[in-house]
Motif scaffolding. Structure first.
Motif: not given
Length: 75
Positions: A16, A41-44, A46, A50, A55, A58-59
């Motif tokens: 991560t 994704g959790d890396w965007t 949000t 993370a 996630s 973000s989705g």
């Protein structure tokens, strides 16, 4: 019980990103230069670390943008 199959534990310290203010500033949003491509994704970016919650958020956001870009395809 039957014996366990071969297995191993893998630890990746770089799995991560570092959640520093500088790294958070680099997290992309869902919109890209392509009108039919959105990121999730959790890396965007949000607003959350993370995590699975990031996630999901973000989705949901990317799905809303897809639907807004294609109103004729709404369910």
């Amino acid at each position: 019980p039957p014996p366990l199959p071969p297995w191993q534990i893998v630890r990746e310290r770089r799995a991560t990103f570092a959640a520093t203010p500088a790294q958070n500033a680099l997290r992309p949003g869902p919109v890209t230069a392509l009108k039919n491509l959105f990121l999730a994704g959790d890396w965007t970016a949000t607003g959350l670390p993370a995590t699975i919650e990031g996630s999901v958020r973000s989705g949901d956001r990317a799905a809303d943008l897809v639907l807004a870009a294609n109103p004729e395809k709404r369910p």
